[in-house]
Design a protein around this motif. Structure first.
Motif, PDB file in Angstrom:
ATOM      1  N   ARG A  60       0.825  -1.194   0.000  1.00 17.04           N
ATOM      2  CA  ARG A  60       0.000   0.000   0.000  1.00 17.04           C
ATOM      3  C   ARG A  60       0.864   1.251   0.000  1.00 17.04           C
ATOM      4  NH1 ARG A  60      -2.522  -0.450   6.071  1.00 17.04           N
ATOM      5  NH2 ARG A  60      -0.644   0.070   7.243  1.00 17.04           N
ATOM      6  N   SER A  61       0.355   2.282  -0.591  1.00 15.59           N
ATOM      7  CA  SER A  61       1.073   3.558  -0.660  1.00 15.59           C
ATOM      8  C   SER A  61       0.871   4.307   0.648  1.00 15.59           C
ATOM      9  CB  SER A  61       0.543   4.388  -1.834  1.00 15.59           C
ATOM     10  OG  SER A  61       1.175   5.633  -1.873  1.00 15.59           O
ATOM     11  N   LEU A  62       1.977   4.803   1.205  1.00  9.88           N
ATOM     12  CA  LEU A  62       1.915   5.544   2.460  1.00  9.88           C
ATOM     13  C   LEU A  62       1.831   7.039   2.138  1.00  9.88           C
ATOM     14  CD1 LEU A  62       4.608   3.545   4.437  1.00  9.88           C
ATOM     15  CD2 LEU A  62       2.138   3.294   4.513  1.00  9.88           C
ATOM     16  N   ARG A  63       0.632   7.478   1.846  1.00 17.14           N
ATOM     17  CA  ARG A  63       0.433   8.893   1.527  1.00 17.14           C
ATOM     18  C   ARG A  63       0.190   9.648   2.830  1.00 17.14           C
ATOM     19  NH1 ARG A  63      -0.114   9.628  -3.848  1.00 17.14           N
ATOM     20  NH2 ARG A  63      -0.524   7.775  -5.096  1.00 17.14           N
ATOM     21  N   LEU A  64       1.007  10.653   3.071  1.00 16.43           N
ATOM     22  CA  LEU A  64       1.013  11.313   4.364  1.00 16.43           C
ATOM     23  C   LEU A  64       0.625  12.781   4.217  1.00 16.43           C
ATOM     24  CD1 LEU A  64       4.406   9.783   5.503  1.00 16.43           C
ATOM     25  CD2 LEU A  64       2.115   8.970   6.031  1.00 16.43           C
ATOM     26  N   PHE A  65      -0.180  13.252   5.152  1.00 15.63           N
ATOM     27  CA  PHE A  65      -0.612  14.640   5.142  1.00 15.63           C
ATOM     28  C   PHE A  65      -0.108  15.299   6.432  1.00 15.63           C
ATOM     29  CE2 PHE A  65      -3.557  12.084   2.746  1.00 15.63           C
ATOM     30  CZ  PHE A  65      -3.676  12.795   1.558  1.00 15.63           C
ATOM     31  N   VAL A  66       0.682  16.327   6.288  1.00 17.87           N
ATOM     32  CA  VAL A  66       1.308  16.954   7.445  1.00 17.87           C
ATOM     33  C   VAL A  66       1.022  18.448   7.447  1.00 17.87           C
ATOM     34  CG1 VAL A  66       3.133  15.230   7.619  1.00 17.87           C
ATOM     35  CG2 VAL A  66       3.467  17.225   6.171  1.00 17.87           C
ATOM     36  N   ASP A  67       1.451  19.099   8.491  1.00 16.90           N
ATOM     37  CA  ASP A  67       1.208  20.525   8.700  1.00 16.90           C
ATOM     38  C   ASP A  67       1.887  21.347   7.604  1.00 16.90           C
ATOM     39  OD1 ASP A  67       0.876  23.075   9.575  1.00 16.90           O
ATOM     40  OD2 ASP A  67       1.711  22.752  11.581  1.00 16.90           O
ATOM     41  N   ARG A  68       1.095  22.044   6.790  1.00 22.14           N
ATOM     42  CA  ARG A  68       1.637  22.789   5.658  1.00 22.14           C
ATOM     43  C   ARG A  68       2.347  24.076   6.085  1.00 22.14           C
ATOM     44  NH1 ARG A  68       2.308  19.907   0.987  1.00 22.14           N
ATOM     45  NH2 ARG A  68       0.666  18.339   0.889  1.00 22.14           N
TER      46      ARG A  68
ATOM     47  N   SER B 233       8.433  24.226   6.676  1.00 20.67           N
ATOM     48  CA  SER B 233       9.215  24.487   5.468  1.00 20.67           C
ATOM     49  C   SER B 233       9.206  23.243   4.586  1.00 20.67           C
ATOM     50  CB  SER B 233      10.651  24.845   5.844  1.00 20.67           C
ATOM     51  OG  SER B 233      11.305  23.707   6.384  1.00 20.67           O
ATOM     52  N   PRO B 234       9.485  23.386   3.278  1.00 15.90           N
ATOM     53  CA  PRO B 234       9.520  22.211   2.396  1.00 15.90           C
ATOM     54  C   PRO B 234      10.475  21.134   2.899  1.00 15.90           C
ATOM     55  CG  PRO B 234       9.492  24.205   1.093  1.00 15.90           C
ATOM     56  CD  PRO B 234       9.643  24.641   2.520  1.00 15.90           C
ATOM     57  N   GLU B 235      11.645  21.534   3.381  1.00 13.58           N
ATOM     58  CA  GLU B 235      12.610  20.554   3.882  1.00 13.58           C
ATOM     59  C   GLU B 235      12.063  19.827   5.108  1.00 13.58           C
ATOM     60  OE1 GLU B 235      13.247  23.705   3.220  1.00 13.58           O
ATOM     61  OE2 GLU B 235      14.457  23.500   1.389  1.00 13.58           O
ATOM     62  N   ALA B 236      11.432  20.583   6.004  1.00 13.00           N
ATOM     63  CA  ALA B 236      10.871  19.972   7.207  1.00 13.00           C
ATOM     64  C   ALA B 236       9.695  19.066   6.865  1.00 13.00           C
ATOM     65  CB  ALA B 236      10.442  21.059   8.192  1.00 13.00           C
ATOM     66  N   LEU B 237       8.898  19.467   5.860  1.00 12.93           N
ATOM     67  CA  LEU B 237       7.781  18.631   5.427  1.00 12.93           C
ATOM     68  C   LEU B 237       8.277  17.293   4.894  1.00 12.93           C
ATOM     69  CD1 LEU B 237       5.467  21.234   3.653  1.00 12.93           C
ATOM     70  CD2 LEU B 237       4.839  19.795   5.603  1.00 12.93           C
ATOM     71  N   ARG B 238       9.298  17.347   4.036  1.00 12.91           N
ATOM     72  CA  ARG B 238       9.834  16.106   3.479  1.00 12.91           C
ATOM     73  C   ARG B 238      10.416  15.217   4.578  1.00 12.91           C
ATOM     74  NH1 ARG B 238      11.039  19.401  -1.105  1.00 12.91           N
ATOM     75  NH2 ARG B 238      13.007  20.089  -0.177  1.00 12.91           N
TER      76      ARG B 238
ATOM     77  N   ALA C 228      15.019   5.181  -4.162  1.00 13.40           N
ATOM     78  CA  ALA C 228      15.289   6.576  -3.807  1.00 13.40           C
ATOM     79  C   ALA C 228      15.067   6.761  -2.306  1.00 13.40           C
ATOM     80  CB  ALA C 228      14.379   7.510  -4.595  1.00 13.40           C
ATOM     81  N   PRO C 229      15.807   7.650  -1.656  1.00 11.30           N
ATOM     82  CA  PRO C 229      15.618   7.849  -0.213  1.00 11.30           C
ATOM     83  C   PRO C 229      14.278   8.516   0.085  1.00 11.30           C
ATOM     84  CG  PRO C 229      17.157   9.459  -1.100  1.00 11.30           C
ATOM     85  CD  PRO C 229      16.891   8.487  -2.204  1.00 11.30           C
ATOM     86  N   GLU C 230      13.727   8.185   1.236  1.00 10.75           N
ATOM     87  CA  GLU C 230      12.435   8.763   1.621  1.00 10.75           C
ATOM     88  C   GLU C 230      12.470  10.290   1.629  1.00 10.75           C
ATOM     89  OE1 GLU C 230      12.369   4.677   3.679  1.00 10.75           O
ATOM     90  OE2 GLU C 230      13.857   6.249   3.299  1.00 10.75           O
ATOM     91  N   ILE C 231      13.589  10.856   2.025  1.00  8.15           N
ATOM     92  CA  ILE C 231      13.701  12.306   2.182  1.00  8.15           C
ATOM     93  C   ILE C 231      13.578  13.039   0.850  1.00  8.15           C
ATOM     94  CG2 ILE C 231      16.202  12.425   1.931  1.00  8.15           C
ATOM     95  CD1 ILE C 231      14.083  14.287   4.547  1.00  8.15           C
ATOM     96  N   SER C 232      13.689  12.300  -0.271  1.00  9.31           N
ATOM     97  CA  SER C 232      13.606  12.941  -1.585  1.00  9.31           C
ATOM     98  C   SER C 232      12.175  13.052  -2.094  1.00  9.31           C
ATOM     99  CB  SER C 232      14.450  12.163  -2.602  1.00  9.31           C
ATOM    100  OG  SER C 232      13.885  10.875  -2.846  1.00  9.31           O
ATOM    101  N   VAL C 233      11.195  12.631  -1.320  1.00  8.14           N
ATOM    102  CA  VAL C 233       9.807  12.627  -1.761  1.00  8.14           C
ATOM    103  C   VAL C 233       9.326  14.046  -2.074  1.00  8.14           C
ATOM    104  CG1 VAL C 233       8.864  12.806   0.591  1.00  8.14           C
ATOM    105  CG2 VAL C 233       7.504  11.745  -1.229  1.00  8.14           C
ATOM    106  N   ARG C 234       8.517  14.180  -3.128  1.00 11.91           N
ATOM    107  CA  ARG C 234       7.887  15.462  -3.414  1.00 11.91           C
ATOM    108  C   ARG C 234       6.805  15.730  -2.371  1.00 11.91           C
ATOM    109  NH1 ARG C 234       7.136  13.098  -8.515  1.00 11.91           N
ATOM    110  NH2 ARG C 234       4.894  13.167  -8.063  1.00 11.91           N
ATOM    111  N   LEU C 235       6.472  16.991  -2.181  1.00 11.83           N
ATOM    112  CA  LEU C 235       5.457  17.324  -1.185  1.00 11.83           C
ATOM    113  C   LEU C 235       4.090  16.764  -1.566  1.00 11.83           C
ATOM    114  CD1 LEU C 235       6.416  20.981  -0.204  1.00 11.83           C
ATOM    115  CD2 LEU C 235       7.129  18.811   0.821  1.00 11.83           C
ATOM    116  N   ASP C 236       3.858  16.568  -2.863  1.00  5.85           N
ATOM    117  CA  ASP C 236       2.608  15.953  -3.306  1.00  5.85           C
ATOM    118  C   ASP C 236       2.836  14.515  -3.774  1.00  5.85           C
ATOM    119  OD1 ASP C 236       4.093  16.495  -5.551  1.00  5.85           O
ATOM    120  OD2 ASP C 236       2.414  17.250  -6.744  1.00  5.85           O
TER     121      ASP C 236
END
Length: 212
Positions: A9-17, A20-25, A59-67
């Motif tokens: 299953r895809s782990l799609r995560l929704f976090v506090d917008r 910062s982009p780096e902190a979100l990733r 690819a490392p998890e930290i490289s994920v796009r915000l969407d």
């Protein structure tokens, strides 16, 4: 063990917008890893997996796009092979126990002697019994009281339990080094075998491979 679809299953995560982009990733990566490890710790997923981040393998998890999305594909091959072996053994005729205890695992046509959990996800696996009368048991030609189509019944049971893998029934030739009795040369004593004397026997086998 949870149903197989849980493992893919895809782990799609929704976090506090407001982060910062780096902190979100970083937060998305942390939550994905925590969710993965929790599944493994609860015994709902095997410890072998491959990671896909935004569709890119490894690819490392930290490289994920915000969407984007982080996906873990867990390797169910070892678990499926163990279940297949257990079913083959439990449904085998047990007059002496020799047939029941003779099932072997081939990984890409080579005898597998390592732990089943280490079977590669991309491999083609065969579960086969190398005894000379294995074909007669499968086809019902040995004794009328022995139920035929053992491998087909095992295959159908595994298909329901592991829908993310492909299962097939084949008749295969075995090379040397797999078992002392194999390969077996047909002697053509009577009936169908008379026309096939001198040829190598084909053995019924359960095939397990990943879906395309």
């Amino acid at each position: 063990m949870a149903r197989a679809e849980t493992f893919s299953r895809s782990l799609r995560l929704f976090v506090d917008r407001t982060l910062s982009p780096e902190a979100l990733r970083a937060e998305m990566a942390r939550r994905a890893i925590a969710a993965r490890d929790e599944l493994i710790a609860r015994g709902e997923a095997p410890p072998s997996w491959r990671r896909y981040v935004d569709g890119k393998a490894d690819a490392p998890e930290i490289s994920v796009r915000l969407d984007g999305a982080i996906l873990y594909r867990f390797n169910l091959t070892g678990e499926a092979v163990q279940a297949g072996l257990d079913l083959c053994r439990s449904t085998s005729p047990t007059r002496s126990g020799k047939f029941r205890d003779s099932w072997v695992v081939l990984c890409d046509d080579k005898l597998w002697k390592q732990p089943l959990k280490d079977l590669p996800a991309s491999a083609t696996i065969l579960i086969v019994n190398p005894l000379p009368y294995a074909r007669k048991i499968e086809t019902g030609a040995l004794e009328p009281r022995i139920r035929r189509n053992q491998i087909e019944r095992v295959r159908q049971g595994l298909m329901r339990r592991f829908p993310t893998l492909n299962f097939g029934k084949l008749f295969v030739r075995l090379g040397g080094g797999i078992a002392p009795q194999a390969p077996y040369l047909l002697r053509g004593a009577s009936g169908e075998r008379r026309t096939r004397a001198g040829t190598l026997m084909t053995y019924p086998a359960l095939e397990i491979r990943p879906r395309e």
